[in-house]
Write a protein that holds these residues in place. Sequence first.
Motif, PDB file in Angstrom:
ATOM      1  N   TYR A   1       0.809  -1.220   0.000  1.00  0.00           N
ATOM      2  CA  TYR A   1       0.000   0.000   0.000  1.00  0.00           C
ATOM      3  C   TYR A   1       0.844   1.274   0.000  1.00  0.00           C
ATOM      4  CZ  TYR A   1      -3.082  -3.689   1.605  1.00  0.00           C
ATOM      5  OH  TYR A   1      -3.757  -4.866   1.719  1.00  0.00           O
ATOM      6  N   THR A   2       2.005   1.234  -0.635  1.00  0.00           N
ATOM      7  CA  THR A   2       2.861   2.408  -0.691  1.00  0.00           C
ATOM      8  C   THR A   2       2.986   2.894  -2.124  1.00  0.00           C
ATOM      9  OG1 THR A   2       4.887   1.122  -0.964  1.00  0.00           O
ATOM     10  CG2 THR A   2       4.230   1.660   1.303  1.00  0.00           C
ATOM     11  N   GLY A   3       3.588   4.034  -2.281  1.00  0.00           N
ATOM     12  CA  GLY A   3       3.834   4.592  -3.593  1.00  0.00           C
ATOM     13  C   GLY A   3       4.498   5.939  -3.452  1.00  0.00           C
ATOM     14  N   ALA A   4       4.495   6.675  -4.537  1.00  0.00           N
ATOM     15  CA  ALA A   4       5.070   8.018  -4.550  1.00  0.00           C
ATOM     16  C   ALA A   4       4.591   8.734  -5.795  1.00  0.00           C
ATOM     17  CB  ALA A   4       6.593   7.944  -4.546  1.00  0.00           C
ATOM     18  N   TYR A   5       4.611  10.060  -5.728  1.00  0.00           N
ATOM     19  CA  TYR A   5       4.409  10.837  -6.942  1.00  0.00           C
ATOM     20  C   TYR A   5       5.574  11.786  -7.102  1.00  0.00           C
ATOM     21  CZ  TYR A   5       2.129  14.437  -3.951  1.00  0.00           C
ATOM     22  OH  TYR A   5       1.821  15.359  -2.981  1.00  0.00           O
ATOM     23  N   GLN A   8       7.230  12.720  -3.602  1.00  0.00           N
ATOM     24  CA  GLN A   8       6.501  12.601  -2.349  1.00  0.00           C
ATOM     25  C   GLN A   8       6.058  11.157  -2.126  1.00  0.00           C
ATOM     26  OE1 GLN A   8       5.585  14.886   0.267  1.00  0.00           O
ATOM     27  NE2 GLN A   8       5.219  12.830   1.058  1.00  0.00           N
ATOM     28  N   PRO A   9       6.614  10.469  -1.102  1.00  0.00           N
ATOM     29  CA  PRO A   9       6.129   9.120  -0.761  1.00  0.00           C
ATOM     30  C   PRO A   9       4.698   9.191  -0.216  1.00  0.00           C
ATOM     31  CG  PRO A   9       8.269   9.574   0.246  1.00  0.00           C
ATOM     32  CD  PRO A   9       7.754  10.871  -0.296  1.00  0.00           C
ATOM     33  N   ILE A  10       3.902   8.161  -0.529  1.00  0.00           N
ATOM     34  CA  ILE A  10       2.517   8.101  -0.056  1.00  0.00           C
ATOM     35  C   ILE A  10       2.187   6.702   0.448  1.00  0.00           C
ATOM     36  CG2 ILE A  10       1.712   9.918  -1.610  1.00  0.00           C
ATOM     37  CD1 ILE A  10       0.439   7.700  -3.363  1.00  0.00           C
ATOM     38  N   LYS A  11       1.129   6.628   1.228  1.00  0.00           N
ATOM     39  CA  LYS A  11       0.495   5.381   1.649  1.00  0.00           C
ATOM     40  C   LYS A  11      -0.935   5.487   1.121  1.00  0.00           C
ATOM     41  CE  LYS A  11       1.415   1.966   4.624  1.00  0.00           C
ATOM     42  NZ  LYS A  11       2.322   0.919   4.341  1.00  0.00           N
ATOM     43  N   PHE A  12      -1.453   4.446   0.439  1.00  0.00           N
ATOM     44  CA  PHE A  12      -2.771   4.555  -0.181  1.00  0.00           C
ATOM     45  C   PHE A  12      -3.588   3.292   0.033  1.00  0.00           C
ATOM     46  CE2 PHE A  12      -0.524   2.134  -3.333  1.00  0.00           C
ATOM     47  CZ  PHE A  12      -1.481   1.382  -3.966  1.00  0.00           C
ATOM     48  N   GLU A  13      -4.881   3.419  -0.268  1.00  0.00           N
ATOM     49  CA  GLU A  13      -5.762   2.260  -0.315  1.00  0.00           C
ATOM     50  C   GLU A  13      -6.977   2.584  -1.169  1.00  0.00           C
ATOM     51  OE1 GLU A  13      -8.070   1.070   3.237  1.00  0.00           O
ATOM     52  OE2 GLU A  13      -7.168   2.808   4.199  1.00  0.00           O
ATOM     53  N   VAL A  14      -7.602   1.528  -1.688  1.00  0.00           N
ATOM     54  CA  VAL A  14      -8.845   1.643  -2.440  1.00  0.00           C
ATOM     55  C   VAL A  14      -9.898   0.913  -1.626  1.00  0.00           C
ATOM     56  CG1 VAL A  14     -10.056   1.072  -4.581  1.00  0.00           C
ATOM     57  CG2 VAL A  14      -7.637   1.707  -4.651  1.00  0.00           C
ATOM     58  N   LYS A  15     -10.987   1.597  -1.310  1.00  0.00           N
ATOM     59  CA  LYS A  15     -12.062   0.990  -0.530  1.00  0.00           C
ATOM     60  C   LYS A  15     -13.310   0.880  -1.382  1.00  0.00           C
ATOM     61  CE  LYS A  15     -10.955   1.825   4.206  1.00  0.00           C
ATOM     62  NZ  LYS A  15     -11.458   2.222   5.492  1.00  0.00           N
ATOM     63  N   GLY A  16     -13.928  -0.289  -1.323  1.00  0.00           N
ATOM     64  CA  GLY A  16     -15.184  -0.504  -2.022  1.00  0.00           C
ATOM     65  C   GLY A  16     -15.073  -0.378  -3.531  1.00  0.00           C
ATOM     66  N   GLY A  17     -13.869  -0.396  -4.052  1.00  0.00           N
ATOM     67  CA  GLY A  17     -13.671  -0.300  -5.488  1.00  0.00           C
ATOM     68  C   GLY A  17     -13.878   1.085  -6.063  1.00  0.00           C
ATOM     69  N   ASN A  18     -14.337   2.046  -5.237  1.00  0.00           N
ATOM     70  CA  ASN A  18     -14.606   3.367  -5.795  1.00  0.00           C
ATOM     71  C   ASN A  18     -14.096   4.537  -4.950  1.00  0.00           C
ATOM     72  OD1 ASN A  18     -16.403   3.196  -3.717  1.00  0.00           O
ATOM     73  ND2 ASN A  18     -18.225   3.526  -4.944  1.00  0.00           N
ATOM     74  N   ILE A  60       3.675  10.732   3.278  1.00  0.00           N
ATOM     75  CA  ILE A  60       4.552  10.227   4.329  1.00  0.00           C
ATOM     76  C   ILE A  60       5.826  11.075   4.337  1.00  0.00           C
ATOM     77  CG2 ILE A  60       5.778   8.205   5.209  1.00  0.00           C
ATOM     78  CD1 ILE A  60       2.677   7.972   5.079  1.00  0.00           C
ATOM     79  N   GLN A  61       6.126  11.637   5.460  1.00  0.00           N
ATOM     80  CA  GLN A  61       7.328  12.460   5.605  1.00  0.00           C
ATOM     81  C   GLN A  61       8.475  11.610   6.130  1.00  0.00           C
ATOM     82  OE1 GLN A  61       7.023  15.423   4.314  1.00  0.00           O
ATOM     83  NE2 GLN A  61       4.807  15.215   4.138  1.00  0.00           N
ATOM     84  N   LYS A 120       1.129   5.564  10.304  1.00  0.00           N
ATOM     85  CA  LYS A 120       0.064   5.615  11.311  1.00  0.00           C
ATOM     86  C   LYS A 120       0.130   6.881  12.166  1.00  0.00           C
ATOM     87  CE  LYS A 120       2.492   2.595  14.544  1.00  0.00           C
ATOM     88  NZ  LYS A 120       2.445   1.312  15.214  1.00  0.00           N
ATOM     89  N   GLN A 121       1.275   7.577  12.140  1.00  0.00           N
ATOM     90  CA  GLN A 121       1.398   8.830  12.880  1.00  0.00           C
ATOM     91  C   GLN A 121       0.764  10.001  12.127  1.00  0.00           C
ATOM     92  OE1 GLN A 121       5.691   8.649  13.261  1.00  0.00           O
ATOM     93  NE2 GLN A 121       5.538   8.145  15.429  1.00  0.00           N
ATOM     94  N   ASN A 122       0.568   9.845  10.830  1.00  0.00           N
ATOM     95  CA  ASN A 122      -0.023  10.888  10.001  1.00  0.00           C
ATOM     96  C   ASN A 122      -1.505  10.579   9.815  1.00  0.00           C
ATOM     97  OD1 ASN A 122      -0.778  12.742   8.108  1.00  0.00           O
ATOM     98  ND2 ASN A 122       0.648  12.095   6.543  1.00  0.00           N
ATOM     99  N   THR A 123      -2.348  11.420  10.369  1.00  0.00           N
ATOM    100  CA  THR A 123      -3.785  11.171  10.275  1.00  0.00           C
ATOM    101  C   THR A 123      -4.447  11.998   9.176  1.00  0.00           C
ATOM    102  OG1 THR A 123      -4.206  12.837  11.969  1.00  0.00           O
ATOM    103  CG2 THR A 123      -3.983  10.539  12.708  1.00  0.00           C
TER     104      THR A 123
END
Length: 163
Positions: A79-83, A96-106, A113-114, A120-123
């Motif tokens: 569930y990681t990535g970057a742009y 920029q590193p990111i953490k992502f997810e897809v919920k319910g397909g839509n 992420i710094q 989990k520290q970044n809300t």
Amino acid sequence: MKNLVLAGMLGTSLFAVSCSSVKKAGDAQNNRSEFLKMKGDFQIVSIEYDKQYKIKPFDEGADAQCFVGSHWRFIPNNYTGAYTLNGGGSCPALTQPIKFEVKGGNTFMFKKIQDGTKAKQNTAGYTMNVINMTTDQFALEQNVPFDGSTVRVVYNFERTGVK
């Protein structure tokens, strides 16, 4: 007799829990298949929005047009990535590193992420609607509240790398 009634109630409870678990497992599997469509490298090929507004996506301080041509990498198994913005002109160059997810397909959700912090520290993060997803392209729709109304921004992605 009490034991028989208790056993019947317990059996019914376990059945309800097991059915719920099967449904959750099915939902998780559907979400997983949506993740896999996003696996790999993509590029934003266009951004659609009402041009009377100045849009600066994802708190980068850069105009929306700086994101056209940006490279996005999605790694669904963790569930990681970057742009990456290419820079040039008044556009910054950054990754920029990111953490992502897809919920319910839509629903696509991500957070930046710094260095030195755990996800989990970044809300704080961003939520967008997934539209027209295939294995080679998709669009993300962001509805930004502004002055009592909503500005619709659509980011169009196309695959640039191997699946």
